[in-house]
Design an enzyme around this catalytic site. Structure first.
Site, PDB file in Angstrom:
ATOM      1  N   HIS A   1     -10.434 -11.894   4.300  1.00  0.00           N
ATOM      2  CA  HIS A   1      -9.190 -11.676   3.559  1.00  0.00           C
ATOM      3  C   HIS A   1      -8.212 -12.815   3.842  1.00  0.00           C
ATOM      4  O   HIS A   1      -7.916 -13.091   5.004  1.00  0.00           O
ATOM      5  CB  HIS A   1      -8.526 -10.358   3.978  1.00  0.00           C
ATOM      6  CG  HIS A   1      -9.407  -9.156   3.816  1.00  0.00           C
ATOM      7  ND1 HIS A   1      -9.317  -8.044   4.617  1.00  0.00           N
ATOM      8  CD2 HIS A   1     -10.395  -8.889   2.922  1.00  0.00           C
ATOM      9  CE1 HIS A   1     -10.211  -7.143   4.232  1.00  0.00           C
ATOM     10  NE2 HIS A   1     -10.890  -7.641   3.213  1.00  0.00           N
ATOM     11  N   VAL A   2      -7.712 -13.454   2.804  1.00  0.00           N
ATOM     12  CA  VAL A   2      -6.661 -14.471   2.940  1.00  0.00           C
ATOM     13  C   VAL A   2      -5.565 -14.163   1.928  1.00  0.00           C
ATOM     14  O   VAL A   2      -5.863 -13.789   0.792  1.00  0.00           O
ATOM     15  CB  VAL A   2      -7.192 -15.905   2.717  1.00  0.00           C
ATOM     16  CG1 VAL A   2      -7.972 -16.393   3.907  1.00  0.00           C
ATOM     17  CG2 VAL A   2      -8.053 -16.001   1.470  1.00  0.00           C
TER      18      VAL A   2
END
Lengths: 488, 130
Positions: free
Chosen positions: A423-424
């Protein structure tokens, strides 16, 4: 390979559209669909290939090569390194992730409203957008019994009195939940977009945005895998950028837009372990595991991962004799993770290079959280009947009891490359706080008329839970606002 | 006739082959090592361009490292001498050396398990997509 012929018109050196959406992941696909259904001429531009969901096996090395950015090798550098992954194909991250789904928790939205001054944002106000997205990309729980890798984590948490829940997935299960179809963007919003008259071009990388004469020009390189490359220019009134939390700020910065852009990228840094149980838990036919321990949120969360033998090999590569262990015991093994919300990163372009540099900083408290989370995860797994726990951290021993767990370091070095993230987000936060936000409360880039951001970059901080549902709902909210306000 | 010059592609193939021999000494490795070497090269070609250049240079240095002693590059050494050099770099105090070997270990082992157990991946994938 099952490659989709995707263009509804030939790619030419000069193209036009009312609206260009760059990036076809969850944010871009939702935005493009709503704009096309509002009667606009919309061109959806995707850097990666247009491949069907079944073109390559999920979590295979072939998938890494064709659907992941940089073949799955993306690294955030700093005193502690994080290896992260992003999708790079039509559908973006939704094609390669597991589709675990959560709506953003209310306290998080309250926090964003208070600190970032995001106007008109609450769970009540966002709920219709969650529901609208879920009507197209369906959310389901496993209809039958959840797989043993999953139930072991649930049972371990229950024995310790910790809260654990089953996460729904963006998935349509058939029958007893043994099979089904993932609700990725290429299966849901992209077909809806095309049905509304939208046009899609894949294999096309936007390199720079320019403004002249009241119009935007997208300079791009169309580079199909089996054909000659071609430079193209797309003239348009409005652009929505949805290239993901790393590429969106990189594109904006290449185009001369830098205010609060690429300064606040966040990850969910993750550590993995392999647990070996006292009985069989791993069957390749099982659906993806879905349980998560939520007792320690917002500090850290825990869950189960895909545990096929190639993944076990990757997770255990630091332990001597891993091949024999996996060969002998793989049916008793499952992969689990702990992930925190920590660290802060910047995105910067490098002269003469195409790919941006991501630099990350984590403080002692961040690393201490992960170390604590790793111990708690091992505790839950021993409570679930694990006989051995193999941390995916170089130098960490095999854990065979709680006594071993207590001997683990109180903090985590983080420099050994064992931290990963799927996740970014948050590289260009939205909101009314000019000092820290890149856009207004609805994704409009400041001082750039007709330019919007529509992806995970807009989120004001870590979501703790899987962010795709929030990304889609925010994109739906902002696109609805843009259409209703006639893009003014 | 083998070229005595360092070669990035041949070195990567030789590293993959050596790592697989260490892990699976009892198995026939040439075909599988070649397939995995091709995968490792493809992954290297896809990585960020600034990293790609750095890893290419470092790999060529690794290939040339054996010249002063053996008079030939790593990819032309015997399997035993290759294994020695690999171990030497893997446990070196100079961090960049273990980092290089760790990079190739990760890709090689993922490739190895993927080749050996491709039925696992295809099985689940089939059921999820259809």
């Amino acid at each position: 390979m099952d490659r989709i012929v995707n263009t509804t018109e030939p790619v030419t050196s000069q193209m036009t559209a009312d609206i260009v959406v760059i990036g076809s992941g969850p944010g871009g696909a939702v935005t493009a669909t709503l704009c096309a259904e509002a009667g606009k001429s919309v061109l959806l531009v995707e850097e990666g290939q247009n491949l069907s969901l079944q073109s390559v096996p999920h979590f295979s090395k072939e998938e890494l090569l064709v659907k992941y950015r940089n073949a799955g090798i993306c690294i955030a550098f700093g005193p502690s390194k994080i290896a992260y992954v992003e999708g790079r194909c039509v559908g973006g991250g939704s094609e390669i992730n597991r589709g675990l789904y959560h709506r953003a928790p209310e306290h998080l939205l309250d926090q964003w409203r208070a600190i970032f001054k995001v106007g008109d944002l609450s769970l009540d106000r966002l709920m219709p957008h969650f529901v609208a997205c879920e009507n197209t990309a369906r959310i389901e729980y496993i209809p039958g019994e959840t797989p043993p890798i999953s139930t072991r984590l649930r049972d371990g948490a229950a024995r310790l009195g910790w809260q654990a829940t089953e996460a729904p997935r963006l998935f349509r299960y058939d029958g007893a939940g043994k099979s089904g179809r993932k609700q990725s963007m290429s299966e849901t919003f992209v077909p809806r977009f095309l049905k509304a008259g939208g046009r899609l071009i894949a294999d096309t990388r936007a390199t720079r945005l320019m403004r002249s004469g009241g119009k935007w020009c997208v300079k791009a390189l169309h580079a199909p895998p089996n054909g000659p490359s071609q430079r193209i220019e797309i003239s348009t009134d409005r652009i929505f950028i949805a290239c993901g939390a790393v590429q969106t700020p990189a594109l904006l910065r290449r185009s001369g837009l830098t205010k609060n852009i690429g300064n606040s990228l966040y990850f969910h840094p993750m550590l993995k372990v392999v647990a070996q149980f006292d009985g069989d838990v791993n069957n390749p036919d099982d659906p993806d595991p879905v349980h998560q321990i939520r007792e320690f949120e917002p500090w850290f969360g825990m869950g189960c991962s895909i545990s096929k033998r190639p993944m076990l090999g990757l997770a255990m590569a630091n332990h001597a004799g891993h091949f024999a262990e996996i060969d002998q015991h793989w049916r008793r093994m499952g992969i689990y993770y702990v992930q925190a919300a920590s660290g802060r990163a910047t995105v910067r372009n490098l002269p003469f290079f195409r790919d941006p540099l991501v630099r990350v900083w984590q403080n002692e408290a961040d690393l201490g959280k992960l170390a604590d989370g790793l111990k708690r995860l091992a505790e839950a797994l021993f409570a679930a009947g694990a006989v051995a726990v193999y941390p995916s951290v170089p130098g960490y021993p095999v854990l065979r009891s709680m006594e071993d767990v207590r001997k683990l370091p109180a903090t985590f070095a983080g420099s050994d490359g064992s931290m990963t993230s799927v996740h970014v987000f948050s590289s260009c936060p939205m909101g009314g706080n000019d000092a820290i936000c890149a856009t207004d409360s609805f994704g409009r880039v400041r001082d750039a008329d007709g330019l919007y951001i529509a992806d995970a970059s807009l989120l004001c901080g870590p979501t703790i839970v899987n962010p795709q549902g929030t990304v889609m709902a925010i994109a739906h909210r902002n696109a609805t606002h843009a259409v209703e306000s006639r893009f003014n | 006739m083998h070229s005595p010059l360092p070669s990035f592609e041949k070195c990567v193939q030789a590293i993959a082959d050596t790592l697989i021999r260490q892990e699976l000494p009892s198995r026939e490795t040439p075909e599988i090592a070649e397939a995995i070497g091709i995968y490792v090269l493809a992954a290297h070609a896809g990585m960020p361009d600034y990293l790609r250049l750095a890893f290419r240079i470092l790999t060529l240095v690794f290939d040339a490292w054996s010249f002063p002693v053996a008079g030939k590059p790593f990819h032309q050494l015997s399997p035993d001498r290759r294994a020695d050099q690999l171990r030497h770099w893997q446990f070196s105090r100079l961090k960049i050396r273990p980092a290089l070997i760790s990079f190739y270990r990760t890709l090689t082992f993922f490739g190895l398990y993927s080749e050996l157990y491709k039925q696992d991946v295809e099985c689940g994938s089939h059921r999820e997509h259809n």
